[in-house]
Design a protein around this motif. Structure first.
Motif, PDB file in Angstrom:
ATOM      1  N   ALA A  28       0.832  -1.200   0.000  1.00  0.00           N
ATOM      2  CA  ALA A  28       0.000   0.000   0.000  1.00  0.00           C
ATOM      3  C   ALA A  28       0.869   1.253   0.000  1.00  0.00           C
ATOM      4  O   ALA A  28       2.075   1.204   0.303  1.00  0.00           O
ATOM      5  N   SER A  29       0.258   2.367  -0.353  1.00  0.00           N
ATOM      6  CA  SER A  29       0.939   3.652  -0.324  1.00  0.00           C
ATOM      7  C   SER A  29      -0.046   4.719   0.141  1.00  0.00           C
ATOM      8  O   SER A  29      -1.218   4.701  -0.235  1.00  0.00           O
ATOM      9  N   TYR A  30       0.474   5.672   0.931  1.00  0.00           N
ATOM     10  CA  TYR A  30      -0.408   6.683   1.496  1.00  0.00           C
ATOM     11  C   TYR A  30       0.381   7.960   1.745  1.00  0.00           C
ATOM     12  O   TYR A  30       1.319   7.983   2.540  1.00  0.00           O
ATOM     13  N   ASN A  31      -0.001   9.021   1.055  1.00  0.00           N
ATOM     14  CA  ASN A  31       0.535  10.348   1.344  1.00  0.00           C
ATOM     15  C   ASN A  31      -0.313  10.934   2.470  1.00  0.00           C
ATOM     16  O   ASN A  31      -1.460  11.328   2.261  1.00  0.00           O
ATOM     17  N   ILE A  32       0.257  11.008   3.662  1.00  0.00           N
ATOM     18  CA  ILE A  32      -0.526  11.365   4.852  1.00  0.00           C
ATOM     19  C   ILE A  32      -0.540  12.865   5.130  1.00  0.00           C
ATOM     20  O   ILE A  32      -1.154  13.310   6.105  1.00  0.00           O
ATOM     21  N   ARG A  33       0.123  13.666   4.298  1.00  0.00           N
ATOM     22  CA  ARG A  33       0.140  15.123   4.441  1.00  0.00           C
ATOM     23  C   ARG A  33       0.456  15.550   5.871  1.00  0.00           C
ATOM     24  O   ARG A  33      -0.202  16.414   6.448  1.00  0.00           O
ATOM     25  N   LYS A  34       1.463  14.915   6.434  1.00  0.00           N
ATOM     26  CA  LYS A  34       1.923  15.252   7.792  1.00  0.00           C
ATOM     27  C   LYS A  34       0.797  15.126   8.815  1.00  0.00           C
ATOM     28  O   LYS A  34       0.758  15.845   9.821  1.00  0.00           O
ATOM     29  N   ALA A  35      -0.147  14.215   8.550  1.00  0.00           N
ATOM     30  CA  ALA A  35      -1.276  13.909   9.440  1.00  0.00           C
ATOM     31  C   ALA A  35      -2.275  15.041   9.551  1.00  0.00           C
ATOM     32  O   ALA A  35      -3.095  15.066  10.474  1.00  0.00           O
ATOM     33  N   ARG A  36      -2.241  15.989   8.620  1.00  0.00           N
ATOM     34  CA  ARG A  36      -3.196  17.096   8.658  1.00  0.00           C
ATOM     35  C   ARG A  36      -4.367  16.794   7.725  1.00  0.00           C
ATOM     36  O   ARG A  36      -4.209  16.624   6.521  1.00  0.00           O
ATOM     37  N   GLY A  37      -5.552  16.712   8.295  1.00  0.00           N
ATOM     38  CA  GLY A  37      -6.742  16.339   7.548  1.00  0.00           C
ATOM     39  C   GLY A  37      -7.384  17.502   6.828  1.00  0.00           C
ATOM     40  O   GLY A  37      -6.953  18.660   6.944  1.00  0.00           O
ATOM     41  N   LEU A  38      -8.449  17.201   6.107  1.00  0.00           N
ATOM     42  CA  LEU A  38      -9.150  18.234   5.361  1.00  0.00           C
ATOM     43  C   LEU A  38      -9.886  19.200   6.274  1.00  0.00           C
ATOM     44  O   LEU A  38     -10.280  20.289   5.843  1.00  0.00           O
ATOM     45  N   ASP A  39     -10.065  18.819   7.525  1.00  0.00           N
ATOM     46  CA  ASP A  39     -10.665  19.726   8.502  1.00  0.00           C
ATOM     47  C   ASP A  39      -9.632  20.628   9.167  1.00  0.00           C
ATOM     48  O   ASP A  39      -9.952  21.390  10.078  1.00  0.00           O
ATOM     49  N   PRO A 239      -5.423   6.506   0.226  1.00  0.00           N
ATOM     50  CA  PRO A 239      -4.431   5.446   0.098  1.00  0.00           C
ATOM     51  C   PRO A 239      -4.739   4.539  -1.094  1.00  0.00           C
ATOM     52  O   PRO A 239      -5.897   4.332  -1.449  1.00  0.00           O
ATOM     53  N   ILE A 240      -3.684   3.988  -1.692  1.00  0.00           N
ATOM     54  CA  ILE A 240      -3.853   2.947  -2.710  1.00  0.00           C
ATOM     55  C   ILE A 240      -3.276   1.637  -2.187  1.00  0.00           C
ATOM     56  O   ILE A 240      -2.441   1.636  -1.277  1.00  0.00           O
ATOM     57  N   TRP A 241      -3.713   0.522  -2.773  1.00  0.00           N
ATOM     58  CA  TRP A 241      -3.159  -0.779  -2.412  1.00  0.00           C
ATOM     59  C   TRP A 241      -3.081  -1.653  -3.657  1.00  0.00           C
ATOM     60  O   TRP A 241      -3.829  -1.472  -4.617  1.00  0.00           O
ATOM     61  N   ALA A 242      -2.136  -2.591  -3.629  1.00  0.00           N
ATOM     62  CA  ALA A 242      -1.926  -3.512  -4.741  1.00  0.00           C
ATOM     63  C   ALA A 242      -1.570  -4.882  -4.190  1.00  0.00           C
ATOM     64  O   ALA A 242      -0.675  -4.995  -3.347  1.00  0.00           O
ATOM     65  N   ASP A 243      -2.282  -5.909  -4.636  1.00  0.00           N
ATOM     66  CA  ASP A 243      -1.967  -7.292  -4.261  1.00  0.00           C
ATOM     67  C   ASP A 243      -1.065  -7.884  -5.340  1.00  0.00           C
ATOM     68  O   ASP A 243      -1.420  -7.934  -6.532  1.00  0.00           O
ATOM     69  N   VAL A 244       0.118  -8.332  -4.919  1.00  0.00           N
ATOM     70  CA  VAL A 244       1.196  -8.680  -5.851  1.00  0.00           C
ATOM     71  C   VAL A 244       1.584 -10.134  -5.700  1.00  0.00           C
ATOM     72  O   VAL A 244       1.732 -10.659  -4.587  1.00  0.00           O
ATOM     73  N   LEU A 245       1.786 -10.790  -6.843  1.00  0.00           N
ATOM     74  CA  LEU A 245       2.239 -12.176  -6.902  1.00  0.00           C
ATOM     75  C   LEU A 245       3.413 -12.297  -7.859  1.00  0.00           C
ATOM     76  O   LEU A 245       3.578 -11.482  -8.772  1.00  0.00           O
ATOM     77  N   SER A 246       4.228 -13.343  -7.675  1.00  0.00           N
ATOM     78  CA  SER A 246       5.242 -13.660  -8.668  1.00  0.00           C
ATOM     79  C   SER A 246       4.576 -14.198  -9.919  1.00  0.00           C
ATOM     80  O   SER A 246       3.541 -14.880  -9.842  1.00  0.00           O
TER      81      SER A 246
END
Length: 247
Positions: A28-39, A239-246
């Motif tokens: 997975a990947s997530y840009n958390i913007r330094k934990a600052r939300g839209l509020d 966040p995005i996620w990807a399930d990966v296999l060989s």
């Protein structure tokens, strides 16, 4: 005799040491913007809730540290230890940051890391990528590419050059590219680029800025964008996620 907790942990470690032919790994990947939300609130606990809901094995974080001074962590390290099933990979160059240039990587407890590296990236802005190689042989590179396409191309070229022969490699993160294909030319041939979905802006997703590139010996079995209520408030990226296999 092992306790139940020890037995579960041992079982997980044994599963992780098998080749990833046996089961997909969720990256997975997530840009958390330094934990600052839209509020406007900084709420690391909310970010942790979103991270836990991803059910991932490995998570690349962007903007995991503040920009100024010693770049202190946006999520307290003890909160990660206490409130998640993840370990923070030691990539920081000081005692207060989670990562390097804001890039951090979390691995599920029981997932064993063989080596780490930092990749300095060219461009107008100071940027860097981080790479973690697991004992299974899989390498995950967490990236947050620059705002200019010319810089992004140079940065991807540097990453590909650093990796050398690209086997069992996942490159994932905020790639900051609005176009579908332009800007990713350095990945051609060695990697397949995937866009799990529109991840920006969290309030009204219109762009697939967060993407994943897999070396040719890996297969994407599933992928998506987390769109729960908390994820839509916790940061400006989903966040995005990807399930990966060989292959």
């Amino acid at each position: 005799m092992n306790s139940p907790v020890t037995s579960v942990a041992l079982s997980y470690i044994m599963n992780m040491t098998h080749n990833i032919h046996s089961r997909p790994l969720r990256i997975a990947s997530y840009n958390i913007r330094k934990a600052r939300g839209l509020d406007g609130r900084r709420d690391p606990g909310r970010i942790v809730d979103v991270i836990n809901a991803l059910d991932a094995d490995i998570i690349a974080l962007q903007e995991a540290d503040r920009r100024l001074g010693d770049r202190p962590a946006a999520i307290p390290k003890e909160m990660i230890t206490r409130a998640t099933d993840f370990d923070l990979v030691p990539l920081a160059q000081n005692d207060v940051s989670l990562g390097w240039h804001g890039n951090a990587i979390l691995v599920r407890r029981g997932c064993q890391v063989a080596s780490t590296s930092r990749i300095g990236l060219p461009g107008v802005e100071p940027r860097g990528a981080v790479a973690v190689k697991l004992t299974t042989g899989l390498t995950v590179v967490g990236v947050h590419l620059g705002l200019l396409r010319q810089s992004r191309r140079k940065q991807l070229h540097r990453i590909v050059g650093h990796l050398g022969k690209a086997d069992n490699v996942v490159v994932i993160g905020d790639m900051n590219e609005w176009a579908n294909a332009r800007g990713f030319e350095p990945l051609a041939g060695a990697f397949t680029l995937h866009s799990p979905g529109r991840s920006f802006h969290a309030a009204r997703p219109v762009a697939a800025l967060d993407r994943v590139a897999l070396s040719r010996d890996l297969v994407l079995s599933d992928a998506g964008v987390a769109q729960g209520a908390q994820a839509r408030q916790a940061s400006d990226h989903l966040p995005i996620w990807a399930d990966v296999l060989s292959a």
